[in-house]
Scaffold this motif. Structure first.
Motif, mmCIF file in Angstrom:
data_model
loop_
_atom_site.group_PDB
_atom_site.id
_atom_site.type_symbol
_atom_site.label_atom_id
_atom_site.label_comp_id
_atom_site.label_asym_id
_atom_site.label_seq_id
_atom_site.Cartn_x
_atom_site.Cartn_y
_atom_site.Cartn_z
ATOM 1 N N MET A 30 0.848 -1.209 0.000
ATOM 2 C CA MET A 30 0.000 0.000 0.000
ATOM 3 C C MET A 30 0.874 1.245 0.000
ATOM 4 O O MET A 30 1.924 1.275 0.635
ATOM 5 C CB MET A 30 -0.942 -0.002 1.212
ATOM 6 C CG MET A 30 -1.842 1.230 1.278
ATOM 7 S SD MET A 30 -3.020 1.218 2.630
ATOM 8 C CE MET A 30 -4.186 -0.007 2.056
ATOM 9 N N VAL A 31 0.412 2.251 -0.768
ATOM 10 C CA VAL A 31 1.107 3.530 -0.813
ATOM 11 C C VAL A 31 0.136 4.616 -0.367
ATOM 12 O O VAL A 31 -1.042 4.342 -0.089
ATOM 13 C CB VAL A 31 1.635 3.816 -2.227
ATOM 14 C CG1 VAL A 31 2.619 2.741 -2.659
ATOM 15 C CG2 VAL A 31 0.497 3.935 -3.238
ATOM 16 N N ASP A 32 0.617 5.840 -0.301
ATOM 17 C CA ASP A 32 -0.264 6.932 0.121
ATOM 18 C C ASP A 32 -1.093 7.478 -1.036
ATOM 19 O O ASP A 32 -2.308 7.628 -0.917
ATOM 20 C CB ASP A 32 0.573 8.060 0.742
ATOM 21 C CG ASP A 32 1.226 7.636 2.042
ATOM 22 O OD1 ASP A 32 0.486 7.420 3.021
ATOM 23 O OD2 ASP A 32 2.466 7.490 2.064
ATOM 24 N N TYR A 33 -0.432 7.749 -2.165
ATOM 25 C CA TYR A 33 -1.121 8.336 -3.313
ATOM 26 C C TYR A 33 -0.832 7.527 -4.564
ATOM 27 O O TYR A 33 0.322 7.159 -4.826
ATOM 28 C CB TYR A 33 -0.676 9.779 -3.554
ATOM 29 C CG TYR A 33 -0.978 10.726 -2.420
ATOM 30 C CD1 TYR A 33 -2.268 11.209 -2.216
ATOM 31 C CD2 TYR A 33 0.033 11.144 -1.557
ATOM 32 C CE1 TYR A 33 -2.543 12.083 -1.179
ATOM 33 C CE2 TYR A 33 -0.234 12.017 -0.516
ATOM 34 C CZ TYR A 33 -1.521 12.481 -0.323
ATOM 35 O OH TYR A 33 -1.798 13.341 0.711
ATOM 36 N N ARG A 93 -15.720 5.147 -1.073
ATOM 37 C CA ARG A 93 -14.334 5.582 -0.976
ATOM 38 C C ARG A 93 -13.447 4.882 -1.999
ATOM 39 O O ARG A 93 -13.498 3.662 -2.154
ATOM 40 C CB ARG A 93 -13.774 5.328 0.426
ATOM 41 C CG ARG A 93 -12.328 5.767 0.566
ATOM 42 C CD ARG A 93 -11.814 5.784 1.980
ATOM 43 N NE ARG A 93 -10.480 6.364 2.002
ATOM 44 C CZ ARG A 93 -10.223 7.669 2.000
ATOM 45 N NH1 ARG A 93 -11.224 8.537 1.994
ATOM 46 N NH2 ARG A 93 -8.983 8.106 1.999
ATOM 47 N N ALA A 94 -12.631 5.674 -2.711
ATOM 48 C CA ALA A 94 -11.622 5.116 -3.612
ATOM 49 C C ALA A 94 -10.454 4.598 -2.781
ATOM 50 O O ALA A 94 -9.911 5.328 -1.948
ATOM 51 C CB ALA A 94 -11.143 6.179 -4.588
ATOM 52 N N VAL A 95 -10.077 3.355 -3.022
ATOM 53 C CA VAL A 95 -9.027 2.741 -2.201
ATOM 54 C C VAL A 95 -7.857 2.230 -3.029
ATOM 55 O O VAL A 95 -6.880 1.721 -2.463
ATOM 56 C CB VAL A 95 -9.600 1.588 -1.351
ATOM 57 C CG1 VAL A 95 -10.635 2.115 -0.356
ATOM 58 C CG2 VAL A 95 -10.195 0.490 -2.235
ATOM 59 N N ALA A 122 -4.286 2.543 -2.154
ATOM 60 C CA ALA A 122 -3.878 3.885 -1.744
ATOM 61 C C ALA A 122 -4.471 4.190 -0.374
ATOM 62 O O ALA A 122 -5.695 4.136 -0.203
ATOM 63 C CB ALA A 122 -4.338 4.924 -2.758
ATOM 64 N N ALA A 123 -3.624 4.531 0.576
ATOM 65 C CA ALA A 123 -4.094 4.832 1.922
ATOM 66 C C ALA A 123 -4.765 6.201 2.004
ATOM 67 O O ALA A 123 -5.651 6.411 2.839
ATOM 68 C CB ALA A 123 -2.924 4.770 2.905
#
Length: 542
Positions: free
Chosen positions: A1-4, A225-227, A242-243
């Motif tokens: 998982m990444v932030d963006y 929510r887009a994840v 994406a977190a």
């Protein structure tokens, strides 16, 4: 998982990747369907002529048949490479008119007026002329006067003054109106795309990953929510989470396509293609519009320093190749569209409603058709067309091109302005400064003399000048897709950041405005995370 996760490595995506990864604690992934920007045809400014002919680094879309163009399909080139269209365009740096942005704000988009966006234009820009109230000198994007200008930009400007227009040495300064030579996004004789300005200097950051050859299939959602994103790369289907946020930067033709493939859009259209409706958002793909444009071409056989196919022309090009390779100077530093202007089609217009581009060669069919001899061409386009079209799905297959319908000349006012613009362009080209070259207008347009004949010529030849916008419109109405924070309405964790958010097209070339939009978006994203962190800390304290 990444932030963006950033979908699309074009102008906006490159800006966001650079700005968001400035924080070493943030993990950023950029997905680009095309390849790296490593072709010499990209870096050599005049290489754009061969890019046009070969279709390299280009999606090469077509429109739906256009009634306003006599049923023809128009050409819709879009960059398919790091840097996106900034890696294949004509490198002109213009921002539009200040009234364009005040209009955005007046349509219910606070924070997008001219005084709000000018600091972001200045932040992005390193203008070699230096800083002043309208320009920045410390930004990543190099902007300069042409390195080795031809004589024809000066002749065009002189002809414009003879036609009654004033000379303008800075279309991005205090006043846009007038004729002159364009500034370009070059540095040291090379194209300076958004990739070279923002991405290349930061590729070594450990918190930034760039994946090329990555075709996005859909945005992953959990509830509202887009994840994350599902994409294909090198024969493998992958999902990445994406977190924080998914940032859609695929452009005015493909951002709405990605949304619809993800179940976000007009429900009837999604169901037509067997796509489960996650969020009924009727404005996705609506409001598409573009600068409709027509070109006139002139034979100038004695001016062999114009680009053209001839023995003297070939010799000059060979010499130019050697000069560019050795010194990054000479004729191959041209962007072809060296000069132009912003003019009014009528004295009753408050601000310019037409734009001109002089091309130092005979331009036919977007440069895709080979023509012999030497000559010049001139574009005229309608800056704020009233016609509106759409982007729709052709199928549920992400590899299929979308159905693109700009509805060119769907409104009579657009044609009326373009007819007046054609007459103004022809009047300018016949002024003594250019007439002394002994040029002759090609017969097809020369035969068009009455308004009706000019309109017929326009329907037969007009097309885009490559500025599609508006298909994920920003605003607070029922047909708007994103709010003034660029968040997709009704969803969390998803923003659109590219030309598709423009409520109305700007009066000028669109690359600089897209860079501004992304610079501002980076601030909006960081402010949202800061606010979220403050709320979290306050909750913990309680």
């Amino acid at each position: 998982m990444v932030d963006y996760i950033i979908v699309g490595g074009g102008s906006a995506g490159c800006v966001l990747a650079a700005r968001l990864s400035e924080d070493p604690a943030v993990q950023v992934v950029l997905l680009e369907a095309g390849g790296p920007d490593d072709s010499v045809l990209i870096h050599c400014p005049a290489g754009l002529a061969l890019l046009a002919k070969t279709g390299q680094a280009n999606w090469g879309f077509q429109t739906e048949p256009q009634p306003g163009l006599g049923g023809r399909r128009g050409y819709q080139p879009r960059g398919k490479v790091l840097g996106g269209s900034s890696s294949v365009n004509a490198m002109i740096y213009t921002r539009g008119h200040r009234d364009d942005y005040d209009h955005w704000a007046a349509q219910g988009n606070p924070g997008w007026g001219w005084d709000d966006v000018l600091p972001y234009f200045k932040r992005s820009e390193h203008n070699e002329r230096g800083a002043d109230p309208w320009h920045g000198a410390d930004g990543p994007l190099n902007v300069m006067d042409p390195r080795s200008p031809s004589r024809f930009g000066r002749l065009f400007t002189q002809a414009g003054v003879q036609a009654g227009y004033r000379e303008n040495t800075d279309f991005n300064g205090a006043d846009q109106e007038g004729v002159g030579v364009y500034q370009v996004t070059h540095r040291k004789g090379e194209r300076f795309s958004a990739a070279k300005a923002y991405l290349t200097p930061n590729l070594q950051r450990p918190n930034l990953q760039v994946i090329t050859g990555a075709l996005t299939r859909r945005i992953l959602l959990e509830g509202r929510r887009a994840v994350g994103v599902e994409f294909d790369t090198r024969g493998e289907r992958r999902q990445l989470k994406a977190a924080r946020e998914v940032l859609l930067c695929a452009g005015a033709l493909q951002s709405p396509q990605v949304l619809m493939l993800s179940g976000i859009g007009p429900q009837a259209q999604l169901r037509e293609h067997g796509i489960a409706v996650v969020h009924d958002l009727p404005g996705v793909g609506a409001n598409l519009h573009d600068h409709v444009d027509v070109v006139t071409t002139w034979d100038v056989p004695t001016a062999t320093d114009l680009f053209g196919l001839s023995l003297p022309g070939a010799a000059r090009v060979l010499k130019g190749i050697l000069e560019w390779r050795r010194h990054r100077s000479g004729m191959l530093t041209t962007n072809f569209a060296e000069a132009g202007g912003f003019i009014r089609s009528s004295p009753d217009e408050a601000i310019p409603d037409l734009q001109l581009h002089l091309v130092i060669g005979k331009l036919v069919d977007h440069g895709r058709k080979t023509v012999f001899g030497h000559g010049l061409s001139c574009h005229v386009c309608v800056l704020r067309p009233k016609s509106r079209g759409s982007v729709k799905l052709a199928s549920a297959d992400p590899a299929s091109a979308p159905r693109i319908d700009p509805n060119f000349l769907g409104e009579a006012d657009d044609m009326a302005r373009l007819v007046r613009g054609f007459r103004a362009m022809r009047h300018l080209l016949r002024q003594p400064a250019l007439a002394a070259l002994g040029g002759r207008e090609l017969p097809e347009s020369a035969a068009a003399q009455t308004d009706e004949q000019i309109a017929a010529f326009i329907r037969a030849k007009a097309d885009t000048i490559y500025h599609p916008v508006g298909s994920c419109r920003m605003g607070n109405g029922g047909m708007d897709v994103v709010d003034a924070q660029l968040r997709v309405r009704g969803l969390d964790g998803l923003r659109v950041v590219d030309a598709s958010i423009m409520p109305r097209i700007v009066g000028g070339n669109t690359n600089a405005p897209v860079l501004m939009i992304a610079e501002k978006a980076a601030d909006l994203i960081r402010a949202a995370q800061k606010e979220k962190g403050a709320v979290g800390e306050a909750a913990s304290a309680r």
